[in-house]
Design a protein around this motif. Structure first.
Motif, short mmCIF file in Angstrom:
data_model
loop_
_atom_site.label_atom_id
_atom_site.label_comp_id
_atom_site.label_asym_id
_atom_site.label_seq_id
_atom_site.Cartn_x
_atom_site.Cartn_y
_atom_site.Cartn_z
N ALA A 194 -20.06 2.10 -0.41
CA ALA A 194 -18.87 1.25 -0.41
C ALA A 194 -18.19 1.28 0.96
O ALA A 194 -17.79 0.23 1.49
N ILE A 195 -18.07 2.48 1.53
CA ILE A 195 -17.44 2.61 2.86
C ILE A 195 -18.23 1.84 3.90
O ILE A 195 -17.66 1.07 4.70
N VAL A 235 -8.80 -5.60 2.30
CA VAL A 235 -10.03 -4.82 2.36
C VAL A 235 -9.81 -3.51 3.11
O VAL A 235 -10.46 -2.51 2.80
N TYR A 236 -8.89 -3.49 4.05
CA TYR A 236 -8.51 -2.20 4.64
C TYR A 236 -7.95 -1.27 3.56
O TYR A 236 -8.20 -0.06 3.56
N ASN A 237 -7.19 -1.83 2.61
CA ASN A 237 -6.69 -1.02 1.50
C ASN A 237 -7.82 -0.49 0.64
O ASN A 237 -7.83 0.68 0.24
N ARG A 238 -8.81 -1.37 0.35
CA ARG A 238 -9.94 -0.93 -0.47
C ARG A 238 -10.73 0.17 0.26
O ARG A 238 -11.17 1.15 -0.33
N LEU A 239 -10.90 -0.03 1.58
CA LEU A 239 -11.61 0.98 2.38
C LEU A 239 -10.86 2.30 2.35
O LEU A 239 -11.46 3.37 2.19
N ALA A 240 -9.55 2.23 2.50
CA ALA A 240 -8.74 3.45 2.48
C ALA A 240 -8.89 4.18 1.15
O ALA A 240 -9.01 5.42 1.11
N ILE A 298 -5.92 7.22 5.96
CA ILE A 298 -4.59 6.93 6.50
C ILE A 298 -4.70 5.99 7.70
O ILE A 298 -3.88 5.08 7.88
N SER A 299 -5.73 6.17 8.51
CA SER A 299 -5.95 5.28 9.65
C SER A 299 -6.20 3.84 9.19
O SER A 299 -5.66 2.88 9.76
N ALA A 300 -7.01 3.67 8.14
CA ALA A 300 -7.28 2.34 7.60
C ALA A 300 -6.01 1.70 7.05
O ALA A 300 -5.76 0.50 7.23
N LEU A 301 -5.18 2.49 6.40
CA LEU A 301 -3.91 1.98 5.87
C LEU A 301 -2.97 1.55 7.00
O LEU A 301 -2.23 0.57 6.86
N TYR A 360 1.36 0.97 0.66
CA TYR A 360 2.27 2.12 0.58
C TYR A 360 2.00 2.96 -0.65
O TYR A 360 2.21 4.19 -0.63
N LYS A 361 1.55 2.33 -1.73
CA LYS A 361 1.20 3.12 -2.92
C LYS A 361 0.04 4.07 -2.59
O LYS A 361 0.10 5.26 -2.89
N ILE A 362 -1.03 3.52 -1.99
CA ILE A 362 -2.19 4.36 -1.66
C ILE A 362 -1.80 5.44 -0.67
O ILE A 362 -2.19 6.61 -0.79
N LEU A 363 -0.99 5.05 0.33
CA LEU A 363 -0.54 6.01 1.33
C LEU A 363 0.26 7.14 0.68
O LEU A 363 0.08 8.32 1.00
N GLY A 364 1.14 6.78 -0.26
CA GLY A 364 1.94 7.79 -0.95
C GLY A 364 1.08 8.76 -1.72
O GLY A 364 1.31 9.99 -1.69
N LEU A 365 0.08 8.26 -2.43
CA LEU A 365 -0.80 9.13 -3.22
C LEU A 365 -1.60 10.08 -2.32
O LEU A 365 -1.81 11.25 -2.67
N ILE A 366 -2.01 9.59 -1.17
CA ILE A 366 -2.75 10.44 -0.24
C ILE A 366 -1.86 11.56 0.28
O ILE A 366 -2.25 12.74 0.30
N TYR A 367 -0.64 11.23 0.71
CA TYR A 367 0.27 12.25 1.23
C TYR A 367 0.59 13.30 0.17
O TYR A 367 0.66 14.51 0.47
N ILE A 368 0.78 12.85 -1.06
CA ILE A 368 1.07 13.81 -2.14
C ILE A 368 -0.12 14.74 -2.35
O ILE A 368 0.05 15.96 -2.55
N SER A 369 -1.33 14.20 -2.28
CA SER A 369 -2.53 15.04 -2.45
C SER A 369 -2.66 16.05 -1.30
O SER A 369 -3.24 17.12 -1.48
N LEU A 370 -2.08 15.70 -0.15
CA LEU A 370 -2.13 16.59 1.01
C LEU A 370 -0.93 17.55 1.04
O LEU A 370 -0.72 18.25 2.03
N LYS A 371 -0.16 17.55 -0.04
CA LYS A 371 1.03 18.41 -0.18
C LYS A 371 2.15 18.02 0.77
O LYS A 371 3.06 18.82 1.02
N GLU A 372 2.11 16.80 1.29
CA GLU A 372 3.22 16.29 2.11
C GLU A 372 4.09 15.41 1.21
O GLU A 372 4.08 14.19 1.29
#
Length: 319
Positions: free
Chosen positions: A219-220, A236-241, A254-257, A271-283
């Protein structure tokens, strides 16, 4: 005296006939010039030229058809349809007219009308190029109506005429995909890429299938190749992210977002995808701010309330 009068009369008649011939030839020349402008996508000049031609001949069906095609390309759909009516008065049941009316229905999202007119084009022609266009486009209308079996039937009819069209192969693959037949879909997509290595739609659909199957590396790769061809597609940048994140590569996600947000700053999904990633990273602070920003930008209204539950659970815990 009578002899002189006959000579003058004969000279006058010859003059009239020659003028008529010149006008007719001039109209044909203008018509051909209009076609040349049209092929160069110089639609304003094409319209001006065909109008000049029609000043000399206003009863030529081909001239009306040329003008109708130009009006369609310029987005003047009412004018295009008016010219279509004029053509049918001169030359009834001309399949090119029904094709054009079908195209107008497609761009105005009148898919039922598109089915009707493409069907008429099929009925009134035996020319392969017109049949291909009619079957192919009627299939696309069926796809919009989610009638995938009917769409596939039309795509296969078009395939019998031209099995090497990359656009048709992608459309056929799409119908297989929505019918759950991913092996056939991938087979046709790979054929399309073999014919046209820069077919972005084929790359995208392969990415979508791979993502659904959990094959994130494929997919990537597919989404990245798509974006090389279509670098302005924020979605599609969102899907890639998302698949990068699922493939344990949050940094590149995060770079793709970032690229997606740069293209469309008010896209709530980014921003939804970005938020979920940051939360998974404990930020958590960055994550909650991003999720809140997604809601501010209308995520709930556009996509549903799944994000609200996540935000309440992660960012507004009960005391």
């Amino acid at each position: 005296m009578n002899y002189l009068r006959q000579i003058l009369l004969l000279t006058f008649i010859i003059h009239i006939l020659s003028q008529t011939e010149v006008k007719s030839q001039s109209a044909d020349d203008l018509y051909r010039k209009s076609i040349n402008y049209f092929n160069l996508k110089q639609y304003t000049q094409a319209l001006y030229t065909i109008n000049k031609a029609m000043e000399g001949d206003s009863l030529h069906a081909d001239y009306y058809l040329q003008r109708a095609r130009i009006q369609f390309e310029l987005g003047n759909y009412d004018e295009a349809i008016r010219d279509c009516y004029s053509i049918l008065k001169i030359k009834p049941n001309q399949p090119e007219v029904y094709l054009l009316r079908g195209h107008v229905c497609m761009v105005t999202e009148s898919y039922g009308g598109a089915l009707l007119f493409y069907g008429k084009a099929i009925k009134f022609t035996d020319k392969n190029n017109l049949l291909f266009e009619a079957f192919f486009n009627r299939g696309k209308a069926y796809m919009e109506l989610k009638k995938y079996y009917d769409a596939q039937s039309d795509f296969l009819s078009a395939y019998e005429i031209d099995s090497e069209s990359p656009e048709l192969l992608v459309a056929l693959a799409s119908s297989y995909f929505y019918m759950g037949r991913t092996d056939e879909a991938l087979k046709n997509l790979n054929r399309a890429i073999g014919i046209d290595n820069e077919n972005s739609e084929a790359r995208y659909l392969i990415g979508k299938i791979a993502e659904k199957q959990g094959d994130y590396p494929l997919a990537i790769d597919s989404y990245e190749k798509y974006l090389e061809l279509e670098p302005m597609d924020a979605d599609v940048y969102n899907r890639l992210a998302d698949v990068l994140y699922k493939n344990n590569d949050p940094t590149h996600a995060i770079s793709a977002l970032g690229k997606s947000i740069e293209l469309v700053p008010a896209n709530p999904e980014s921003y939804k995808i970005l938020g979920l990633i940051y939360i998974s990273l404990k930020e958590k602070e960055k994550g909650c701010n991003s999720l809140f920003r997604a809601m501010q930008l209308g995520y709930l209204e556009k996509y549903g309330y799944d994000l609200l539950d996540t935000y309440l659970e992660q960012c507004e815990p009960e005391e």
